[in-house]
Enzyme design. Sequence first.
Site, PDB file in Angstrom:
ATOM      1  N   GLY A 262      17.812  23.936  18.777  1.00 26.23           N
ATOM      2  CA  GLY A 262      19.129  24.147  19.377  1.00 26.23           C
ATOM      3  C   GLY A 262      19.312  25.571  19.869  1.00 26.23           C
ATOM      4  O   GLY A 262      18.336  26.271  20.122  1.00 26.23           O
TER       5      GLY A 262
ATOM      6  N   SER B  43      16.224  32.662  22.168  1.00 28.89           N
ATOM      7  CA  SER B  43      17.579  32.626  21.573  1.00 28.89           C
ATOM      8  C   SER B  43      17.944  34.012  21.054  1.00 28.89           C
ATOM      9  O   SER B  43      19.117  34.381  21.004  1.00 28.89           O
ATOM     10  CB  SER B  43      17.639  31.652  20.406  1.00 28.89           C
ATOM     11  OG  SER B  43      16.922  30.499  20.704  1.00 28.89           O
TER      12      SER B  43
ATOM     13  N   HIS C  60      14.519  26.742  27.249  1.00 33.53           N
ATOM     14  CA  HIS C  60      14.429  25.355  26.779  1.00 33.53           C
ATOM     15  C   HIS C  60      14.567  24.382  27.960  1.00 33.53           C
ATOM     16  O   HIS C  60      13.915  23.342  27.991  1.00 33.53           O
ATOM     17  CB  HIS C  60      15.554  25.043  25.787  1.00 33.53           C
ATOM     18  CG  HIS C  60      15.444  25.771  24.485  1.00 33.53           C
ATOM     19  ND1 HIS C  60      16.284  26.804  24.151  1.00 33.53           N
ATOM     20  CD2 HIS C  60      14.602  25.599  23.429  1.00 33.53           C
ATOM     21  CE1 HIS C  60      15.978  27.239  22.942  1.00 33.53           C
ATOM     22  NE2 HIS C  60      14.956  26.543  22.483  1.00 33.53           N
TER      23      HIS C  60
ATOM     24  N   GLU D  69       4.681  27.998  25.790  1.00 33.59           N
ATOM     25  CA  GLU D  69       3.601  28.975  25.542  1.00 33.59           C
ATOM     26  C   GLU D  69       4.147  30.273  24.965  1.00 33.59           C
ATOM     27  O   GLU D  69       3.385  31.111  24.498  1.00 33.59           O
ATOM     28  CB  GLU D  69       2.852  29.267  26.851  1.00 33.59           C
ATOM     29  CG  GLU D  69       1.954  28.139  27.270  1.00 33.59           C
ATOM     30  CD  GLU D  69       1.105  28.470  28.484  1.00 33.59           C
ATOM     31  OE1 GLU D  69       1.363  29.514  29.125  1.00 33.59           O
ATOM     32  OE2 GLU D  69       0.207  27.675  28.801  1.00 33.59           O
ATOM     33  N   LYS D  70       5.451  30.446  25.016  1.00 39.37           N
ATOM     34  CA  LYS D  70       6.065  31.652  24.428  1.00 39.37           C
ATOM     35  C   LYS D  70       5.640  31.771  22.958  1.00 39.37           C
ATOM     36  O   LYS D  70       5.304  32.853  22.493  1.00 39.37           O
ATOM     37  CB  LYS D  70       7.580  31.532  24.567  1.00 39.37           C
ATOM     38  CG  LYS D  70       8.401  32.294  23.573  1.00 39.37           C
ATOM     39  CD  LYS D  70       8.713  33.679  24.082  1.00 39.37           C
ATOM     40  CE  LYS D  70       9.742  34.397  23.262  1.00 39.37           C
ATOM     41  NZ  LYS D  70       9.504  34.400  21.832  1.00 39.37           N
ATOM     42  N   ASP D  71       5.685  30.653  22.228  1.00 42.49           N
ATOM     43  CA  ASP D  71       5.210  30.640  20.841  1.00 42.49           C
ATOM     44  C   ASP D  71       3.766  30.140  20.884  1.00 42.49           C
ATOM     45  O   ASP D  71       3.482  28.989  20.538  1.00 42.49           O
ATOM     46  CB  ASP D  71       6.109  29.743  19.985  1.00 42.49           C
ATOM     47  CG  ASP D  71       7.515  30.286  19.939  1.00 42.49           C
ATOM     48  OD1 ASP D  71       7.687  31.427  19.496  1.00 42.49           O
ATOM     49  OD2 ASP D  71       8.446  29.585  20.384  1.00 42.49           O
TER      50      ASP D  71
ATOM     51  N   LEU E 208      20.323  26.376  22.762  1.00 43.14           N
ATOM     52  CA  LEU E 208      19.491  26.219  23.957  1.00 43.14           C
ATOM     53  C   LEU E 208      19.817  27.257  25.034  1.00 43.14           C
ATOM     54  O   LEU E 208      20.964  27.648  25.212  1.00 43.14           O
ATOM     55  CB  LEU E 208      19.677  24.811  24.527  1.00 43.14           C
ATOM     56  CG  LEU E 208      19.343  23.665  23.563  1.00 43.14           C
ATOM     57  CD1 LEU E 208      19.526  22.321  24.257  1.00 43.14           C
ATOM     58  CD2 LEU E 208      17.923  23.785  23.004  1.00 43.14           C
TER      59      LEU E 208
HETATM   60  O1  PAF Z   1       9.767  26.252  18.423  1.00 44.88           O
HETATM   61  C1  PAF Z   1      10.721  25.772  17.785  1.00 44.88           C
HETATM   62  O2  PAF Z   1      11.869  25.795  18.244  1.00 44.88           O
HETATM   63  C2  PAF Z   1      10.468  25.155  16.421  1.00 44.88           C
HETATM   64  O3  PAF Z   1       9.468  25.840  15.739  1.00 44.88           O
HETATM   65  C3  PAF Z   1      10.164  23.649  16.490  1.00 44.88           C
HETATM   66  C4  PAF Z   1       8.880  23.369  17.236  1.00 44.88           C
HETATM   67  C5  PAF Z   1      11.312  22.928  17.161  1.00 44.88           C
HETATM   68  C6  PAF Z   1      10.002  23.096  15.082  1.00 44.88           C
HETATM   69  O4  PAF Z   1      11.154  23.256  14.322  1.00 44.88           O
END
Ligand code: PAF
Length: 284
Positions: free
Chosen positions: A31, A186, A37, A148-150, A33
């Site tokens: 969330g 966020s 996102h 890809e940010k994470d 967002l």
């Molecule tokens: O990247 C995220 O927002 C979270 O790590 C995920 C993949 C929704 C899991 O809670």
Amino acid sequence: MKRIRSEKGLRKAIWAWRKAGEKIVFVPTMGALHEGHLTLVRLAKKHGDRVVVSIFVNPTQFAPGEDLDAYPRTEKEDARLLKAEGVDLVYIPDPQTMYNVHHATSVTVGGVAKGLETDYRPTFFDGVALVVTKLFNRVQPDMAIFGEKDYQQLATIRRLVEDLDMPTKIIGAPIARDEFGLALSSRNAYFDETGLALARKLNGIMKRCAADMRDGQHVDTATDAAKAALLAAGYSSVDYVEVRSPNSLTVLEGGYLNGPARVLVAAHCPNGKSSVRLIDNFAV
Ligand code: PAF
């Protein structure tokens, strides 16, 4: 757009779409967002017939010191944004049904999940792997989108899916950045003007590091220069600046660029009286 909280309701909707032969693309989120996102949602729409987005602030990926309750919850606004994007279903499970009092199972990923982030947040990817496994079992998506940010999270999910034979194709979405190169997150909402200006310097420093490597510098020289540049710019500390192979996330053999690589950074950007931990990465 369907807004569903119960597992039963979710399964009913998914079953109807499956029966009609429709491809389901899933975007898991916590969330709060933002535009980043929404780029995942837009990519999802390109890949399948039905787009399902989950909103769940997952307690198992928070460490004891991290404030789960302080995580922003903006369900009404999130639902408005998702509806405007043409999402078919938003799934908002109840924390009690995700992890009931008897819950006793964990999921642990090794390899790509070790080092980098887990040097600082040791149980983070176990929590992510657990919730993603549960969400995949509930949604049963054909495809799922992760940003890809994470980058290490994306690599971890790819490993998880392959190792546990999950029939979901993982699609990585390019990093969405603002006009100054700051990756959308966020956490950017927390910045004051000075903090934001400093945060926006990260992209240029990663680019410099990538260019130094391409010019033939040793990884250690290029990453040390990047760390020094971050500190000189005003960052309070640097958790890591590393250059790794893009898929295995292993260190580069010989310490020099010998093909595609990824610069991965985590650094603390002062903001008012506190600081914001930024993570970002850049393709070399
Ligand atoms: O990247 C995220 O927002 C979270 O790590 C995920 C993949 C929704 C899991 O809670």
